[in-house]
Write a protein that holds these residues in place. Structure first.
Motif, mmCIF file in Angstrom:
data_model
loop_
_atom_site.group_PDB
_atom_site.id
_atom_site.type_symbol
_atom_site.label_atom_id
_atom_site.label_comp_id
_atom_site.label_asym_id
_atom_site.label_seq_id
_atom_site.Cartn_x
_atom_site.Cartn_y
_atom_site.Cartn_z
ATOM 1 N N GLU A 118 43.622 31.737 -39.706
ATOM 2 C CA GLU A 118 42.626 32.803 -39.728
ATOM 3 C C GLU A 118 41.206 32.241 -39.733
ATOM 4 O OE1 GLU A 118 42.659 36.595 -39.931
ATOM 5 O OE2 GLU A 118 44.124 35.670 -38.612
ATOM 6 N N THR A 119 41.056 31.033 -40.272
ATOM 7 C CA THR A 119 39.755 30.370 -40.230
ATOM 8 C C THR A 119 39.353 30.087 -38.783
ATOM 9 O OG1 THR A 119 40.038 29.353 -42.399
ATOM 10 C CG2 THR A 119 38.482 28.304 -40.903
ATOM 11 N N PHE A 120 40.297 29.587 -37.976
ATOM 12 C CA PHE A 120 40.011 29.344 -36.563
ATOM 13 C C PHE A 120 39.663 30.649 -35.847
ATOM 14 C CE2 PHE A 120 42.440 25.475 -37.467
ATOM 15 C CZ PHE A 120 41.727 24.523 -36.763
ATOM 16 N N PHE A 121 40.434 31.692 -36.131
ATOM 17 C CA PHE A 121 40.181 32.983 -35.478
ATOM 18 C C PHE A 121 38.830 33.547 -35.922
ATOM 19 C CE2 PHE A 121 40.784 37.499 -34.548
ATOM 20 C CZ PHE A 121 41.367 37.432 -33.282
ATOM 21 N N GLY A 122 38.536 33.435 -37.210
ATOM 22 C CA GLY A 122 37.257 33.925 -37.717
ATOM 23 C C GLY A 122 36.076 33.183 -37.126
ATOM 24 N N LEU A 123 36.216 31.852 -36.985
ATOM 25 C CA LEU A 123 35.151 31.073 -36.362
ATOM 26 C C LEU A 123 34.967 31.470 -34.909
ATOM 27 C CD1 LEU A 123 35.863 27.512 -37.842
ATOM 28 C CD2 LEU A 123 33.940 29.015 -38.378
ATOM 29 N N GLY A 124 36.071 31.772 -34.226
ATOM 30 C CA GLY A 124 35.973 32.213 -32.839
ATOM 31 C C GLY A 124 35.227 33.527 -32.705
ATOM 32 N N LEU A 125 35.492 34.457 -33.618
ATOM 33 C CA LEU A 125 34.792 35.738 -33.591
ATOM 34 C C LEU A 125 33.302 35.568 -33.861
ATOM 35 C CD1 LEU A 125 37.302 38.080 -35.487
ATOM 36 C CD2 LEU A 125 36.873 37.967 -33.026
ATOM 37 N N ILE A 126 32.966 34.582 -34.699
ATOM 38 C CA ILE A 126 31.562 34.312 -35.003
ATOM 39 C C ILE A 126 30.867 33.646 -33.810
ATOM 40 C CG2 ILE A 126 30.011 32.973 -36.468
ATOM 41 C CD1 ILE A 126 32.147 33.252 -38.677
ATOM 42 N N VAL A 127 31.554 32.634 -33.259
ATOM 43 C CA VAL A 127 30.962 31.860 -32.169
ATOM 44 C C VAL A 127 30.930 32.659 -30.866
ATOM 45 C CG1 VAL A 127 31.291 29.798 -30.732
ATOM 46 C CG2 VAL A 127 31.604 29.670 -33.203
ATOM 47 N N GLY A 128 31.900 33.566 -30.686
ATOM 48 C CA GLY A 128 32.038 34.297 -29.428
ATOM 49 C C GLY A 128 30.757 34.918 -28.896
ATOM 50 N N PRO A 129 30.119 35.824 -29.655
ATOM 51 C CA PRO A 129 28.878 36.423 -29.147
ATOM 52 C C PRO A 129 27.776 35.399 -28.876
ATOM 53 C CG PRO A 129 29.752 37.689 -30.991
ATOM 54 C CD PRO A 129 30.552 36.417 -30.918
ATOM 55 N N THR A 130 27.703 34.353 -29.693
ATOM 56 C CA THR A 130 26.681 33.322 -29.478
ATOM 57 C C THR A 130 26.941 32.558 -28.189
ATOM 58 O OG1 THR A 130 26.508 33.064 -31.878
ATOM 59 C CG2 THR A 130 25.535 31.339 -30.517
ATOM 60 N N VAL A 131 28.190 32.119 -27.986
ATOM 61 C CA VAL A 131 28.555 31.413 -26.761
ATOM 62 C C VAL A 131 28.377 32.324 -25.553
ATOM 63 C CG1 VAL A 131 30.482 30.362 -25.502
ATOM 64 C CG2 VAL A 131 30.132 29.837 -27.919
ATOM 65 N N GLY A 132 28.816 33.579 -25.706
ATOM 66 C CA GLY A 132 28.682 34.523 -24.600
ATOM 67 C C GLY A 132 27.231 34.732 -24.198
ATOM 68 N N GLY A 133 26.365 34.908 -25.187
ATOM 69 C CA GLY A 133 24.953 35.118 -24.893
ATOM 70 C C GLY A 133 24.321 33.903 -24.228
ATOM 71 N N ALA A 134 24.672 32.692 -24.700
ATOM 72 C CA ALA A 134 24.108 31.468 -24.125
ATOM 73 C C ALA A 134 24.565 31.270 -22.680
ATOM 74 C CB ALA A 134 24.513 30.268 -24.980
ATOM 75 N N LEU A 135 25.877 31.464 -22.425
ATOM 76 C CA LEU A 135 26.385 31.301 -21.063
ATOM 77 C C LEU A 135 25.847 32.379 -20.128
ATOM 78 C CD1 LEU A 135 30.108 30.319 -21.808
ATOM 79 C CD2 LEU A 135 28.267 28.826 -21.009
ATOM 80 N N TYR A 136 25.660 33.575 -20.650
ATOM 81 C CA TYR A 136 25.078 34.659 -19.851
ATOM 82 C C TYR A 136 23.649 34.317 -19.441
ATOM 83 C CZ TYR A 136 23.261 39.334 -18.733
ATOM 84 O OH TYR A 136 22.659 40.406 -18.121
ATOM 85 N N GLN A 137 22.908 33.737 -20.364
ATOM 86 C CA GLN A 137 21.532 33.357 -20.070
ATOM 87 C C GLN A 137 21.479 32.234 -19.034
ATOM 88 O OE1 GLN A 137 19.282 32.668 -23.594
ATOM 89 N NE2 GLN A 137 17.382 32.119 -22.534
ATOM 90 N N ILE A 138 22.480 31.355 -19.058
ATOM 91 C CA ILE A 138 22.504 30.224 -18.120
ATOM 92 C C ILE A 138 22.941 30.660 -16.723
ATOM 93 C CG2 ILE A 138 23.656 28.032 -17.588
ATOM 94 C CD1 ILE A 138 23.826 27.555 -20.614
ATOM 95 N N GLY A 139 24.027 31.431 -16.644
ATOM 96 C CA GLY A 139 24.609 31.689 -15.329
ATOM 97 C C GLY A 139 24.870 33.125 -14.965
ATOM 98 N N GLY A 140 24.471 34.087 -15.811
ATOM 99 C CA GLY A 140 24.697 35.478 -15.466
ATOM 100 C C GLY A 140 25.982 36.037 -16.050
ATOM 101 N N TYR A 141 26.342 37.225 -15.612
ATOM 102 C CA TYR A 141 27.430 37.983 -16.216
ATOM 103 C C TYR A 141 28.786 37.288 -16.084
ATOM 104 C CZ TYR A 141 30.618 41.886 -17.120
ATOM 105 O OH TYR A 141 31.616 42.678 -17.615
ATOM 106 N N THR A 142 29.074 36.688 -14.926
ATOM 107 C CA THR A 142 30.422 36.172 -14.661
ATOM 108 C C THR A 142 30.730 34.882 -15.420
ATOM 109 O OG1 THR A 142 30.340 37.150 -12.448
ATOM 110 C CG2 THR A 142 32.005 35.452 -12.829
#
Length: 508
Positions: A145-169
């Motif tokens: 659950e620690t791994f899953f919880g960290l993924g939920l935390i990191v997810g929006p941050t990683v998503g936002g960073a990758l979106y800023q770099i390369g767009g929606y896809t």
């Protein structure tokens, strides 16, 4: 804890898959609403895209749990990861879709299929944990659950960073591929378990919910996930008064999730070694209640909202989340076996499906109720709803503990020196076994299960008791059976030389 190589590999690959899966299901939060609005979608429509995910998980998880033994946990696990990974990649192509209704329709379809894959993955992973780590269920469950919880935390941050770099896809393509690769790795690494038939008649998720202890564990899961959903929907509007930057605001959402991820293994270790799960559940309900009293703060606390007090409240909420979610799974599993469910993969699947389903139900209810209450009465009064339901659950669990301690239905009696010869000698000398001389340890199942310490480590330590299934002879075959003063009407006696243990099993 001494794990075998097989156990370490199982823990590693499920942890990696948990982390990648959590990122995939949460990375779209920062930018999907904006993309949907470009296509003409309303907040209600793209809100449904998020909400339908939890609703589908709630509906299909019990089905997976009931048929897990026939499908096979490894097949269900890998199939769920493949499905989630492919859907994540497809979701990243939605910006190429023209038109309002085609965009929303395809979003809903992909999200529904992704939820079905996620439910399969979670249900199978919990069952594999229970099967592979029978003596450390709470600790290993909490670690993953620690791994899953960290993924939920990191997810929006990683998503936002990758979106800023390369767009929606780009975010969906990168993380969907990572999850797909993790599925390939687990396919070669995870142990394979024997497949069987479906769960036997009567052993359904409804049968488990008829057990009071399991019902209380399910209630704890629901109210905990409701508290998480409550903050997801209302914390940002509540903190607007401080004019926080997007980065600081994002960190506020990390506080309770990060505390949960860090504290979950500790709670799991305590459940396995020292504190009964139901006691941990009560502690968790109190922590969440106090935490929500500070986040607002509560209307009866005569202070204004401040960042320091809010942060303290979020930390307590994260601690309470860890206590409740970890204890509930362990408690439901132990209690169901104590009430006569077989200690095998079928039961593990049922409880896994129950946990996943009830968590999703709370995650669906939480944001819905919080939005209505926030619009009607504001954050501070509406937060009392979460406080109230947690105090009610904690009170009922405490009352249940007190009642069961007064009327324990089963005790385990062990003596390393008593065997068949000693048994007969004892009976011939006094006509009955001297309980005071033969008992070296007595442990009741007031907290859900009796653990037999004398069994070898390789054997499962969960003992099915308090049921006709646990008798040495079926009742229908026991007519006329008598062992001195004992008969099937009052119980069964089984004298074993293995470890010198003698058990008296009472029939409820």
């Amino acid at each position: 804890m001494k794990f075998t190589k097989r156990q370490w590999m199982t823990l590693l690959v499920i942890g990696i898959a948990d982390f990648c899966n959590a990122i995939c299901v949460s990375l779209q939060a920062p930018f999907y609403p904006q993309e949907a609005e470009k296509k003409g979608a309303t907040a209600t429509e793209y809100g449904l895209v998020f909400g339908i995910f939890e609703l589908v998980v709630f509906i299909v998880s019990p089905f997976y749990g009931q048929h897990l033994n026939r499908i096979g946990p490894k097949v269900l696990f890998n199939g769920g990861i493949y499905t989630t990974g492919v859907c994540a990649i497809l979701f990243g192509l939605l910006d190429k879709v023209e038109g309002h209704y085609p965009f929303i329709t395809l979003s809903l379809i992909i999200r529904v299929i992704e939820a079905m894959g996620n439910a399969a993955f979670l249900t199978a992973s919990f069952a594999i944990i229970a099967k592979e780590f029978p003596d450390n269920v709470a600790t290993t469950f909490a670690s993953l659950e620690t791994f899953f919880g960290l993924g939920l935390i990191v997810g929006p941050t990683v998503g936002g960073a990758l979106y800023q770099i390369g767009g929606y896809t780009v975010p969906f393509a990168v993380m969907g591929t990572a999850l797909f690769l993790s599925a390939i790795m687990t396919n070669f690494t995870l142990p394979k378990h024997e497949q069987g038939t479906d769960v036997e008649t009567g052993s359904s998720i409804w049968a488990t919910l008829k057990i009071p202890g399991v019902l209380l564990a399910a209630s704890s899961i629901i109210v905990t996930s409701m508290s998480i959903g409550f903050l997801q929907a209302t914390l940002e509007p509540h903190l607007r008064q401080f004019g926080l930057s997007p980065i600081v605001l994002g960190l506020m959402f990390v506080i309770n999730g990060g505390t949960y991820a860090l504290s979950a293994p500790v709670w799991g270790w305590l459940c396995d070694k020292y504190i009964p799960p139901k006691t941990v559940t009560i502690i968790g309900t109190l922590l969440v209640a106090v935490g929500f009293c500070l986040v607002g703060p509560a209307p009866f606390i005569p202070i204004n909202t401040s960042m320091g007090v809010t942060i303290c409240g979020l930390v307590l909420h994260g601690l309470g989340m860890g206590a409740q979610l970890v204890a509930s799974f362990t408690d439901a599993l132990r209690t169901s076996i104590a009430y006569g469910f077989p200690n095998n993969l079928e039961t593990f699947g049922l409880i896994s499906g129950l946990w996943t389903s009830t968590f999703a139900l709370g995650a669906f209810i939480g944001p819905s109720v919080s939005g209505i209450l926030y619009d009607s009465i504001g954050f501070r009064p509406s937060s009392m709803f979460v406080v109230g339901v947690h105090l009610v659950v904690g009170f009922i669990v405490g009352l249940f503990l007190m009642c069961t301690r007064r009327s324990a239905q089963y005790v385990e009696m062990k003596d390393d020196k008593i065997g068949n010869g000693d048994l007969h000698a004892g009976e011939s000398k006094s006509g009955t076994i001297s309980i005071s001389e033969s008992i070296r340890s007595i442990r009741s199942v007031a907290n859900g299960i009796s653990i037999e310490r004398s069994r070898p480590p390789g054997m499962n330590s969960l003992i099915a008791c308090n049921s006709y299934k646990s008798q040495a002879w079926p009742r229908k075959d026991a007519n006329g059976l008598s062992m001195g003063p004992y008969s099937y009407s009052y119980g069964t006696i089984d004298a074993r030389r293995n470890g010198g243990a003698t058990y008296l099993q009472g029939v409820a």
